[in-house]
Motif scaffolding. Structure first.
Motif, PDB file in Angstrom:
ATOM      1  N   SER A  46      -8.996 -24.331 -26.942  1.00 36.60           N
ATOM      2  CA  SER A  46      -8.673 -23.089 -26.260  1.00 36.60           C
ATOM      3  C   SER A  46      -7.202 -23.084 -25.861  1.00 36.60           C
ATOM      4  O   SER A  46      -6.714 -24.042 -25.259  1.00 36.60           O
ATOM      5  CB  SER A  46      -9.554 -22.950 -25.013  1.00 36.60           C
ATOM      6  OG  SER A  46      -9.052 -21.952 -24.163  1.00 36.60           O
ATOM      7  N   PRO A  47      -6.449 -22.017 -26.198  1.00 35.86           N
ATOM      8  CA  PRO A  47      -5.008 -21.984 -25.870  1.00 35.86           C
ATOM      9  C   PRO A  47      -4.741 -22.170 -24.384  1.00 35.86           C
ATOM     10  O   PRO A  47      -3.813 -22.884 -23.996  1.00 35.86           O
ATOM     11  CB  PRO A  47      -4.583 -20.585 -26.346  1.00 35.86           C
ATOM     12  CG  PRO A  47      -5.564 -20.226 -27.404  1.00 35.86           C
ATOM     13  CD  PRO A  47      -6.860 -20.843 -26.977  1.00 35.86           C
ATOM     14  N   HIS A  48      -5.572 -21.548 -23.546  1.00 34.12           N
ATOM     15  CA  HIS A  48      -5.376 -21.670 -22.102  1.00 34.12           C
ATOM     16  C   HIS A  48      -5.558 -23.113 -21.655  1.00 34.12           C
ATOM     17  O   HIS A  48      -4.735 -23.662 -20.911  1.00 34.12           O
ATOM     18  CB  HIS A  48      -6.353 -20.752 -21.370  1.00 34.12           C
ATOM     19  CG  HIS A  48      -6.339 -20.929 -19.882  1.00 34.12           C
ATOM     20  ND1 HIS A  48      -5.303 -20.478 -19.088  1.00 34.12           N
ATOM     21  CD2 HIS A  48      -7.231 -21.524 -19.039  1.00 34.12           C
ATOM     22  CE1 HIS A  48      -5.555 -20.785 -17.822  1.00 34.12           C
ATOM     23  NE2 HIS A  48      -6.720 -21.419 -17.765  1.00 34.12           N
ATOM     24  N   GLN A  49      -6.647 -23.750 -22.112  1.00 33.28           N
ATOM     25  CA  GLN A  49      -6.919 -25.129 -21.708  1.00 33.28           C
ATOM     26  C   GLN A  49      -5.903 -26.085 -22.326  1.00 33.28           C
ATOM     27  O   GLN A  49      -5.509 -27.079 -21.704  1.00 33.28           O
ATOM     28  CB  GLN A  49      -8.345 -25.524 -22.115  1.00 33.28           C
ATOM     29  CG  GLN A  49      -9.441 -24.675 -21.482  1.00 33.28           C
ATOM     30  CD  GLN A  49      -9.519 -24.853 -19.975  1.00 33.28           C
ATOM     31  OE1 GLN A  49      -9.046 -25.853 -19.434  1.00 33.28           O
ATOM     32  NE2 GLN A  49     -10.115 -23.892 -19.289  1.00 33.28           N
ATOM     33  N   SER A  50      -5.462 -25.802 -23.552  1.00 40.72           N
ATOM     34  CA  SER A  50      -4.438 -26.644 -24.183  1.00 40.72           C
ATOM     35  C   SER A  50      -3.145 -26.598 -23.388  1.00 40.72           C
ATOM     36  O   SER A  50      -2.491 -27.622 -23.185  1.00 40.72           O
ATOM     37  CB  SER A  50      -4.195 -26.187 -25.623  1.00 40.72           C
ATOM     38  OG  SER A  50      -5.353 -26.342 -26.409  1.00 40.72           O
ATOM     39  N   ALA A  51      -2.780 -25.402 -22.942  1.00 40.21           N
ATOM     40  CA  ALA A  51      -1.565 -25.269 -22.124  1.00 40.21           C
ATOM     41  C   ALA A  51      -1.713 -26.024 -20.817  1.00 40.21           C
ATOM     42  O   ALA A  51      -0.766 -26.689 -20.351  1.00 40.21           O
ATOM     43  CB  ALA A  51      -1.282 -23.793 -21.855  1.00 40.21           C
ATOM     44  N   LEU A  52      -2.900 -25.967 -20.229  1.00 41.35           N
ATOM     45  CA  LEU A  52      -3.146 -26.679 -18.970  1.00 41.35           C
ATOM     46  C   LEU A  52      -3.062 -28.188 -19.186  1.00 41.35           C
ATOM     47  O   LEU A  52      -2.514 -28.912 -18.344  1.00 41.35           O
ATOM     48  CB  LEU A  52      -4.515 -26.286 -18.417  1.00 41.35           C
ATOM     49  CG  LEU A  52      -4.884 -26.834 -17.030  1.00 41.35           C
ATOM     50  CD1 LEU A  52      -3.815 -26.490 -16.005  1.00 41.35           C
ATOM     51  CD2 LEU A  52      -6.246 -26.290 -16.595  1.00 41.35           C
ATOM     52  N   CYS A  53      -3.580 -28.673 -20.315  1.00 40.12           N
ATOM     53  CA  CYS A  53      -3.472 -30.102 -20.623  1.00 40.12           C
ATOM     54  C   CYS A  53      -2.002 -30.500 -20.778  1.00 40.12           C
ATOM     55  O   CYS A  53      -1.602 -31.595 -20.356  1.00 40.12           O
ATOM     56  CB  CYS A  53      -4.243 -30.420 -21.901  1.00 40.12           C
ATOM     57  SG  CYS A  53      -6.036 -30.396 -21.712  1.00 40.12           S
ATOM     58  N   GLY A  54      -1.205 -29.615 -21.377  1.00 37.09           N
ATOM     59  CA  GLY A  54       0.227 -29.891 -21.495  1.00 37.09           C
ATOM     60  C   GLY A  54       0.895 -30.000 -20.134  1.00 37.09           C
ATOM     61  O   GLY A  54       1.747 -30.864 -19.916  1.00 37.09           O
ATOM     62  N   VAL A  55       0.494 -29.132 -19.210  1.00 39.27           N
ATOM     63  CA  VAL A  55       1.036 -29.185 -17.848  1.00 39.27           C
ATOM     64  C   VAL A  55       0.636 -30.489 -17.167  1.00 39.27           C
ATOM     65  O   VAL A  55       1.444 -31.129 -16.472  1.00 39.27           O
ATOM     66  CB  VAL A  55       0.549 -27.970 -17.030  1.00 39.27           C
ATOM     67  CG1 VAL A  55       0.919 -28.125 -15.556  1.00 39.27           C
ATOM     68  CG2 VAL A  55       1.136 -26.674 -17.593  1.00 39.27           C
ATOM     69  N   ILE A  56      -0.608 -30.900 -17.377  1.00 43.03           N
ATOM     70  CA  ILE A  56      -1.089 -32.153 -16.773  1.00 43.03           C
ATOM     71  C   ILE A  56      -0.288 -33.340 -17.301  1.00 43.03           C
ATOM     72  O   ILE A  56       0.122 -34.230 -16.533  1.00 43.03           O
ATOM     73  CB  ILE A  56      -2.593 -32.338 -17.051  1.00 43.03           C
ATOM     74  CG1 ILE A  56      -3.410 -31.279 -16.310  1.00 43.03           C
ATOM     75  CG2 ILE A  56      -3.055 -33.742 -16.637  1.00 43.03           C
ATOM     76  CD1 ILE A  56      -4.869 -31.235 -16.716  1.00 43.03           C
ATOM     77  N   LEU A  57      -0.043 -33.374 -18.613  1.00 45.99           N
ATOM     78  CA  LEU A  57       0.748 -34.462 -19.188  1.00 45.99           C
ATOM     79  C   LEU A  57       2.177 -34.453 -18.651  1.00 45.99           C
ATOM     80  O   LEU A  57       2.752 -35.511 -18.368  1.00 45.99           O
ATOM     81  CB  LEU A  57       0.753 -34.348 -20.709  1.00 45.99           C
ATOM     82  CG  LEU A  57      -0.511 -34.809 -21.443  1.00 45.99           C
ATOM     83  CD1 LEU A  57      -0.407 -34.491 -22.928  1.00 45.99           C
ATOM     84  CD2 LEU A  57      -0.749 -36.299 -21.233  1.00 45.99           C
ATOM     85  N   ALA A  58       2.745 -33.261 -18.516  1.00 44.10           N
ATOM     86  CA  ALA A  58       4.104 -33.161 -17.959  1.00 44.10           C
ATOM     87  C   ALA A  58       4.132 -33.657 -16.520  1.00 44.10           C
ATOM     88  O   ALA A  58       5.083 -34.346 -16.104  1.00 44.10           O
ATOM     89  CB  ALA A  58       4.585 -31.708 -18.030  1.00 44.10           C
ATOM     90  N   PHE A  59       3.078 -33.328 -15.754  1.00 41.95           N
ATOM     91  CA  PHE A  59       2.982 -33.814 -14.372  1.00 41.95           C
ATOM     92  C   PHE A  59       2.876 -35.336 -14.348  1.00 41.95           C
ATOM     93  O   PHE A  59       3.528 -36.005 -13.535  1.00 41.95           O
ATOM     94  CB  PHE A  59       1.768 -33.182 -13.694  1.00 41.95           C
ATOM     95  CG  PHE A  59       1.518 -33.683 -12.300  1.00 41.95           C
ATOM     96  CD1 PHE A  59       2.292 -33.241 -11.234  1.00 41.95           C
ATOM     97  CD2 PHE A  59       0.509 -34.612 -12.049  1.00 41.95           C
ATOM     98  CE1 PHE A  59       2.059 -33.709  -9.946  1.00 41.95           C
ATOM     99  CE2 PHE A  59       0.275 -35.086 -10.769  1.00 41.95           C
ATOM    100  CZ  PHE A  59       1.054 -34.625  -9.706  1.00 41.95           C
ATOM    101  N   GLN A  60       2.059 -35.883 -15.234  1.00 43.99           N
ATOM    102  CA  GLN A  60       1.916 -37.339 -15.329  1.00 43.99           C
ATOM    103  C   GLN A  60       3.263 -37.999 -15.611  1.00 43.99           C
ATOM    104  O   GLN A  60       3.637 -38.978 -14.950  1.00 43.99           O
ATOM    105  CB  GLN A  60       0.913 -37.688 -16.436  1.00 43.99           C
ATOM    106  CG  GLN A  60       0.768 -39.181 -16.708  1.00 43.99           C
ATOM    107  CD  GLN A  60      -0.184 -39.459 -17.866  1.00 43.99           C
ATOM    108  OE1 GLN A  60      -1.051 -38.650 -18.193  1.00 43.99           O
ATOM    109  NE2 GLN A  60      -0.032 -40.592 -18.511  1.00 43.99           N
ATOM    110  N   ILE A  61       3.993 -37.468 -16.575  1.00 42.89           N
ATOM    111  CA  ILE A  61       5.299 -38.025 -16.922  1.00 42.89           C
ATOM    112  C   ILE A  61       6.265 -37.909 -15.743  1.00 42.89           C
ATOM    113  O   ILE A  61       6.999 -38.863 -15.426  1.00 42.89           O
ATOM    114  CB  ILE A  61       5.872 -37.309 -18.161  1.00 42.89           C
ATOM    115  CG1 ILE A  61       5.032 -37.639 -19.399  1.00 42.89           C
ATOM    116  CG2 ILE A  61       7.333 -37.705 -18.389  1.00 42.89           C
ATOM    117  CD1 ILE A  61       5.389 -36.817 -20.623  1.00 42.89           C
ATOM    118  N   GLY A  62       6.255 -36.762 -15.069  1.00 42.07           N
ATOM    119  CA  GLY A  62       7.156 -36.559 -13.941  1.00 42.07           C
ATOM    120  C   GLY A  62       6.906 -37.545 -12.817  1.00 42.07           C
ATOM    121  O   GLY A  62       7.858 -38.114 -12.251  1.00 42.07           O
ATOM    122  N   VAL A  63       5.636 -37.772 -12.484  1.00 44.13           N
ATOM    123  CA  VAL A  63       5.315 -38.719 -11.408  1.00 44.13           C
ATOM    124  C   VAL A  63       5.700 -40.135 -11.808  1.00 44.13           C
ATOM    125  O   VAL A  63       6.231 -40.916 -10.998  1.00 44.13           O
ATOM    126  CB  VAL A  63       3.824 -38.632 -11.039  1.00 44.13           C
ATOM    127  CG1 VAL A  63       3.460 -39.707 -10.010  1.00 44.13           C
ATOM    128  CG2 VAL A  63       3.485 -37.253 -10.490  1.00 44.13           C
TER     129      VAL A  63
END
Length: 225
Positions: A46-63
């Protein structure tokens, strides 16, 4: 005779249509099964869920960056696979024996989320699996937890993950989740046990062994020395 012949000819297409109609239920059944499979694949991506997973990965990298974790191994090497335990390369490369455990973790997350939230779409459960992995990767790299693992009495010499290794671990969790979504529950359970056993044979470590060591290293617990 001419009129009767004409009526017969007019009736033939109708009979032909009935024959084709009688064959349609089977076709519709196969089509329904294919559609359900396609819908499941579409739900997972799902595009919406895929985008959310991308945000989660970006958050993981940022922390992880805030925690001072390096992008790659401080030694400068970037390896696709690091098979042997090595204080320099442990949890620093793209894949290692712990990648196998993260695949098993993804399988376990699929079973757990499917059990407690069977009504959730596959994409939503997958997003929660990615979020769970990201949370663990952050917790695992907290200085306190690194110190706990470093003093747990094992010879694994854990010093935290590189960002490349940490993101790779989350992707491995996603892979385990996807594999389990295509397998029966019994086979998924067998796969988890097999992956745990394989990893323990390779490096004398597993998810269960790690949990027990972590609990034993916590002060004030009955398991603590």
């Amino acid at each position: 005779m001419t009129l009767e012949h004409t009526e017969r000819q007019a009736a033939k297409p109708s009979l032909h249509r009935q024959t084709r109609t009688a064959q349609r239920p089977g076709t519709r059944g196969r089509g329904a099964r294919v559609s359900a499979f396609e819908m499941g694949c579409a739900g997972f991506s799902s595009p919406h869920q895929s985008a959310l997973c991308g945000v989660i990965l970006a958050f993981q990298i940022g922390v992880l960056l805030l925690l001072g974790r390096p992008w790659i191994c401080p030694c400068g090497d970037v390896l696709v696979w690091q098979g042997a335990l090595d204080p320099v390369h442990n949890s620093q490369q793209l894949a290692d024996p712990y990648t196998i455990l993260h695949i098993a973790f993804g399988c376990g997350l699929f079973l757990w989320l499917t059990t407690i939230r069977p009504d959730w779409p596959l994409a939503r459960r997958a997003t929660y699996a990615v979020a769970s992995s990201a949370i663990w990767e952050i917790v695992e790299n907290l200085p306190l937890v690194i110190d706990l693992f470093a003093n747990d009495g094992s010879s694994l010499d854990y010093r935290g993950d590189s960002i490349v290794n940490s993101v790779s671990d989350t992707l491995a969790v996603s892979l385990g989740f996807l594999i389990s979504s295509r397998l029966p529950k019994s086979l998924t359970l067998a796969l988890v046990v097999a992956l745990e056993g394989i990893t323990y044979l390779l490096i004398q470590d597993s998810i269960l062994a790690g949990i027990l060591r972590l609990l034993a290293a916590l002060p004030g617990l009955p398991l603590a020395p």
